[in-house]
Design a protein around this motif. Structure first.
Motif, mmCIF file in Angstrom:
data_model
loop_
_atom_site.group_PDB
_atom_site.id
_atom_site.type_symbol
_atom_site.label_atom_id
_atom_site.label_comp_id
_atom_site.label_asym_id
_atom_site.label_seq_id
_atom_site.Cartn_x
_atom_site.Cartn_y
_atom_site.Cartn_z
ATOM 1 N N ASN A 12 0.829 -1.217 0.000
ATOM 2 C CA ASN A 12 0.000 0.000 0.000
ATOM 3 C C ASN A 12 0.858 1.258 0.000
ATOM 4 N N THR A 13 1.931 1.236 0.778
ATOM 5 C CA THR A 13 2.800 2.415 0.869
ATOM 6 C C THR A 13 3.462 2.731 -0.467
ATOM 7 N N ALA A 16 0.838 3.919 -3.012
ATOM 8 C CA ALA A 16 0.389 5.278 -2.690
ATOM 9 C C ALA A 16 1.382 6.303 -3.211
ATOM 10 N N GLU A 19 0.916 6.574 -7.011
ATOM 11 C CA GLU A 19 -0.261 7.369 -7.364
ATOM 12 C C GLU A 19 -0.013 8.853 -7.150
ATOM 13 N N SER A 20 0.614 9.187 -6.037
ATOM 14 C CA SER A 20 0.893 10.592 -5.757
ATOM 15 C C SER A 20 1.763 11.205 -6.847
ATOM 16 N N SER A 72 -5.739 4.777 -0.851
ATOM 17 C CA SER A 72 -4.550 5.591 -1.088
ATOM 18 C C SER A 72 -3.907 5.352 -2.442
ATOM 19 N N HIS A 73 -4.392 4.364 -3.207
ATOM 20 C CA HIS A 73 -3.710 4.095 -4.484
ATOM 21 C C HIS A 73 -4.622 3.511 -5.565
ATOM 22 N N LEU A 115 -7.715 5.338 5.636
ATOM 23 C CA LEU A 115 -6.858 6.514 5.465
ATOM 24 C C LEU A 115 -6.370 7.072 6.802
ATOM 25 N N THR A 153 -10.586 15.212 4.498
ATOM 26 C CA THR A 153 -10.153 13.916 3.995
ATOM 27 C C THR A 153 -11.282 13.236 3.237
ATOM 28 N N PHE A 157 -11.129 12.296 -0.741
ATOM 29 C CA PHE A 157 -11.365 10.926 -1.201
ATOM 30 C C PHE A 157 -12.457 10.907 -2.267
ATOM 31 N N ARG A 160 -11.249 12.097 -5.578
ATOM 32 C CA ARG A 160 -10.442 11.108 -6.290
ATOM 33 C C ARG A 160 -11.322 10.038 -6.916
#
Length: 343
Positions: A12-13, A16, A19-20, A72-73, A115, A153, A157, A160
């Motif tokens: 996930n990290t 993410a 994606e950022s 997050s992604h 999140l 937040t 979300f 997105r």
């Protein structure tokens, strides 16, 4: 479960970060196609059924299960998981046997929790511990900074999701019921659909929901403390509806519609027409045929489970949820039987 969570964390990290790097500018400049529509109401009041029905109209979209579980992604990873990892999800939800899948509409509360925001849903991981984050059912005792961060937040979300779908959003979470005032201010043009259901059905069905989630998702073996479970359901309901009743009178009628689950199930097509016309969602005639086809096929033969609610429990509900009974007509004679339906 603990191993799965630990293995998923670095994935996930990394995703993410990807994606950022690729979507930061697009997300920053994103706008809603139109103000979102929020479906609210207590758990087991028919919010999932209505959510699934409304997104049959392809003019609308919703946060998907994958988007809520990987918030997050999902802009870079959703296509891959939908194609190659369908097997990770069961075909049916554990609490009611409704269809499940990465592309099915889902509660945005799961995304917010994933999140890192406070959420009452965090109790699912440790059901034997005292409930947490109950103030976030209403925001009444949450300080301004934390409330602002939470709402921002949520807005980011949903933006997105809007980037991914390019369509107006239908959003559903029972936890939003007591947040009506905050959501109406955060999204000034948003519309709300509130569903109600006979508490004699709502209560046992909600208890069953939490037991199912605890057994399937918890990081500890549930201790089966029924009195604690009953008190949790009673208290959450009280908190949510104290806030909802306080706020609903302040929301204009063209932005908020209330509907009984019993009416939705009895005549879903006319119920949907009423929603479209009252909230001016879109032209209903163009989708009426599809809704009629669903009612004649999938909805035909729909039956709810029957349970017997003991007199002592019913008295507790009448005492503690009395305003809800009276406000929505569930104290009238046609609802007096102890034989209740629950799904």
């Amino acid at each position: 479960m603990a191993i799965s969570v630990s293995l998923a964390t670095p994935v996930n990290t990394i995703l993410a970060g990807v994606e950022s790097a690729f979507f930061a500018k697009k997300v920053r400049e994103a706008e809603f196609q139109s103000a979102p529509v929020f479906i609210i109401g207590h758990w087991r009041s028919g919010t999932t059924l209505l959510h699934e029905l409304l997104v049959r109209d392809e003019r609308f979209s919703s946060p998907s299960t994958f988007q809520c579980f990987a918030p997050s992604h999902f802009l870079v990873s959703e296509w891959f998981f939908r194609k190659f990892f369908k097997w990770l999800l069961p075909g049916k939800r554990p609490m009611d046997n409704m269809a499940a899948g990465w592309d099915r509409p889902q509660e945005d509360e799961f995304a917010l929790m994933n999140l890192g925001l406070p959420s009452p849903y965090r109790r699912i991981a440790f059901p034997n511990e005292p409930p947490i984050d109950l103030d976030y059912l209403t925001f009444w005792n949450v300080d301004d900074a934390a409330r602002h961060q939470w709402l921002e937040t949520l807005r980011r979300f949903l933006l997105r999701v809007s980037v991914a779908t390019q369509r107006p959003l239908i959003v559903k979470s029972p936890t939003h019921t007591g947040r009506l005032a905050m959501l109406a201010r955060q999204f000034p043009d948003a519309k709300f659909i509130h569903l109600t259901r006979d508490p004699r059905s709502l209560f046992p069905s909600t208890c069953r929901l939490w037991r199912s989630l605890d057994e399937a998702q918890a990081l500890q073996s549930p201790n089966g403390d029924e009195p604690a479970m009953h008190e949790y359901v009673l208290d959450c309901f009280r908190r949510m509806y104290e806030a909802y009743f306080d706020a609903c009178e302040q929301v204009p009628s063209q932005r908020l519609i209330e509907m009984r689950y019993e009416d939705l199930v009895a005549d879903p097509v006319e119920s949907l027409r009423h929603i479209y016309d009252t909230l001016r969602l879109a032209d209903f005639d163009s989708v009426e045929e599809d809704f009629c086809r669903w009612a004649e096929t999938e909805h035909r033969g729909y039956q709810t489970n029957r349970h017997r609610l003991d007199a002592a429990t019913e008295k507790v509900l009448l005492d503690r949820w009395g305003e809800y009974f009276r406000r929505y007509g569930y104290d009238r004679p046609e609802h007096e039987s102890h034989n209740v339906e629950t799904t």
